[in-house]
Design a protein around this motif. Structure first.
Motif, short mmCIF file in Angstrom:
data_model
loop_
_atom_site.label_atom_id
_atom_site.label_comp_id
_atom_site.label_asym_id
_atom_site.label_seq_id
_atom_site.Cartn_x
_atom_site.Cartn_y
_atom_site.Cartn_z
N LEU A 271 0.78 -1.20 0.08
CA LEU A 271 0.02 -0.10 0.18
C LEU A 271 0.86 1.31 -0.02
N PHE A 272 2.08 1.31 0.65
CA PHE A 272 2.92 2.26 0.88
C PHE A 272 3.95 2.25 -0.08
N ARG A 273 3.99 1.71 -1.41
CA ARG A 273 4.80 1.77 -2.52
C ARG A 273 4.20 2.04 -3.87
N GLN A 274 3.26 3.00 -3.71
CA GLN A 274 2.48 3.28 -4.96
C GLN A 274 3.32 4.59 -5.67
N PRO A 275 3.87 4.07 -6.80
CA PRO A 275 4.75 4.98 -7.58
C PRO A 275 4.08 6.57 -7.75
N GLY A 276 5.14 7.35 -7.48
CA GLY A 276 4.77 8.83 -7.26
C GLY A 276 4.48 9.33 -5.96
N ASP A 277 4.01 8.58 -5.15
CA ASP A 277 3.44 9.10 -3.76
C ASP A 277 4.86 9.56 -2.95
N VAL A 278 4.55 10.47 -2.17
CA VAL A 278 5.52 10.86 -1.22
C VAL A 278 5.05 10.64 0.32
N HIS A 279 6.10 10.35 1.04
CA HIS A 279 5.82 9.65 2.35
C HIS A 279 6.70 10.59 3.34
N VAL A 280 6.09 11.16 4.35
CA VAL A 280 6.89 11.89 5.31
C VAL A 280 6.57 11.00 6.80
N HIS A 281 7.81 10.42 7.16
CA HIS A 281 7.70 9.59 8.38
C HIS A 281 8.51 9.98 9.41
N PHE A 282 7.60 10.12 10.69
CA PHE A 282 8.16 10.69 11.84
C PHE A 282 8.75 9.78 12.65
N PHE A 283 10.14 10.12 13.06
CA PHE A 283 10.79 8.92 13.88
C PHE A 283 10.88 8.70 15.50
N GLY A 284 9.72 9.75 16.10
CA GLY A 284 9.83 9.66 17.43
C GLY A 284 10.61 10.70 17.98
N THR A 285 10.32 10.93 19.38
CA THR A 285 11.10 11.62 20.09
C THR A 285 11.05 11.15 21.69
N ALA A 286 11.85 11.61 22.49
CA ALA A 286 11.99 11.50 23.98
C ALA A 286 11.74 12.75 24.65
N THR A 287 11.56 13.86 24.14
CA THR A 287 11.39 15.17 24.81
C THR A 287 10.03 15.72 24.54
N LEU A 288 9.15 15.91 25.60
CA LEU A 288 8.06 16.64 25.55
C LEU A 288 7.99 17.49 26.71
N SER A 289 7.14 18.75 26.28
CA SER A 289 6.65 19.59 27.51
C SER A 289 5.76 19.22 28.23
N PHE A 290 4.73 18.48 27.54
CA PHE A 290 3.65 17.78 28.33
C PHE A 290 4.14 16.86 29.51
N SER A 291 5.25 16.21 29.38
CA SER A 291 5.95 15.41 30.32
C SER A 291 6.26 16.02 31.49
N ASP A 292 6.66 17.45 31.32
CA ASP A 292 6.88 18.34 32.49
C ASP A 292 5.83 19.05 33.12
N GLY A 293 4.80 18.65 32.72
CA GLY A 293 3.58 19.32 33.15
C GLY A 293 3.30 20.83 32.53
N VAL A 294 3.61 20.98 31.21
CA VAL A 294 3.29 22.18 30.44
C VAL A 294 2.05 22.06 29.91
N LYS A 295 1.29 23.26 30.17
CA LYS A 295 -0.07 23.34 29.47
C LYS A 295 0.15 24.36 28.44
N THR A 296 0.03 24.03 27.32
CA THR A 296 0.09 24.93 26.09
C THR A 296 -1.16 25.84 26.04
N GLU A 297 -0.97 27.03 25.35
CA GLU A 297 -2.07 27.97 25.22
C GLU A 297 -2.13 28.53 23.78
N VAL A 298 -3.14 28.82 23.27
CA VAL A 298 -3.27 29.52 21.76
C VAL A 298 -2.39 30.82 21.92
#
Length: 331
Positions: A271-298
């Motif tokens: 399914l992911f080898r269709q000619p001409g398609d573009v894929h953006v694949h995110f490799f993950g992280t270990a760092t989040l402000s949410f883990s430190d209790g931050v509540k983001t705001e608009v």
């Protein structure tokens, strides 16, 4: 020299491709977008760097000035957004040595390991197989298509029903499927894999819902071999003041999986080898402000920067109006 490609939109409405390295930056002669340039490289049997060199450069441009002027787009796109696929993997990064040791101690002490802990430990054990071998498959998620892709400087929009909008500073692999179905990695980008961590925390089976959000890419596509050790900084700015800042690590030296293993377990699906398609694949992280209790705001601005990328990724946080109940009509 490290080659970086950027997609540029001039004040005249004409798109061009910028090539930059230690010698300077200029426009790639005849190129209007990175995907077309990569298709040319595949057809000619050349690397992307060789294709850029063969085309040559013209003029001179300051990428930092172009970024400040809002002239740099996401460094990859597709003329039909439905043919650009956003996906990602999680539980792939080791984090700091202290954090890793704590995870192992907690896992060993727990009578029953959580599914997340089991997946993490399986990745540590089998995520870096030897040459020619297939390793442990990672956590995987679908994030959306090209209509969810946001460029540098543009707002990351929470849906009206979202409970949170939080940053995830990452590397993203950028891929183009050749006409014969072969996946080609054309480069890496800085990325913000924007997610709803409150929804995910409520029940880990809601991970799929929490990931159906926009994502942003930094302005530069890093061409060539992937750097093994990437060290950067993620921060949140509110009202001109930095309210949270933390270093983050990426690259294979800081991961429990090789990029090749993550790529295999994505592109093993036809399914992911269709000619001409573009894929953006995110490799993950270990760092989040949410883990430190931050509540983001608009109105908050997410900032991510890391060498060897020379330009930062900045995106303000916004929220769209909740449209209420979605009703399906019967034909």
């Amino acid at each position: 020299m490290t080659l970086r490609l950027m997609q540029y939109l001039g004040s005249d409405g004409v798109r061009r491709v910028i090539a930059a390295d230690d010698s300077g930056a200029g426009f790639v002669r005849g190129a209007t977008d990175v995907r077309s340039l990569a298709l040319q490289a595949i057809e000619a049997g050349r690397s992307l760097a060789e294709t850029v060199a063969a085309a040559g450069r013209e003029g001179s441009v300051d990428p930092a000035e172009a970024l400040a002027a809002g002239q740099l787009l996401a460094p990859i796109d597709h003329p039909d957004g439905a043919h650009l696929v956003l996906t990602g993997t999680g539980l792939t990064h080791l984090g700091s040595a202290e954090g890793r040791d704590k995870m192992h101690r907690d896992a060993a002490a727990a009578e029953h390991k959580t599914d997340s802990m089991r997946m993490f430990l399986e990745g540590v054990e089998g995520g870096k197989p030897g040459a020619g071998a297939i390793g442990q498959q990672p956590e995987w998620f679908y994030k959306g298509n090209g209509h969810h892709l946001v460029g540098p400087g543009d707002a990351l929009e929470m849906p009206g029903f979202a409970q949170d909008g939080g940053e995830e500073p990452e590397l993203a692999g950028i891929y183009l499927i050749g006409l014969d179905g072969t996946p080609w990695r054309i480069g890496l980008c800085l990325a913000n894999e924007f997610s709803d961590h409150v929804t995910e925390r409520h029940n880990y089976l809601w991970l799929a819902h929490s990931k159906l959000r926009q994502a942003s890419l930094g302005p530069e596509l890093l061409v060539g071999e992937a750097p093994a050790d990437v060290r950067g900084t993620s921060r949140i700015v509110r009202g001109g003041e930095t309210i949270w800042e933390k270093p983050f690590l990426s690259g294979e030296a800081n991961m429990s999986h090789t990029l090749g293993n993550l790529e295999h377990h994505h592109f093993k699906y036809g399914l992911f080898r269709q000619p001409g398609d573009v894929h953006v694949h995110f490799f993950g992280t270990a760092t989040l402000s949410f883990s430190d209790g931050v509540k983001t705001e608009v109105g908050d601005t997410f900032e991510i920067e890391a060498a060897p990328f020379t330009l930062p990724l900045r995106n303000p946080l916004a929220q769209v109006e909740d449209t209420g109940l979605t009703t399906v009509k019967t034909l």
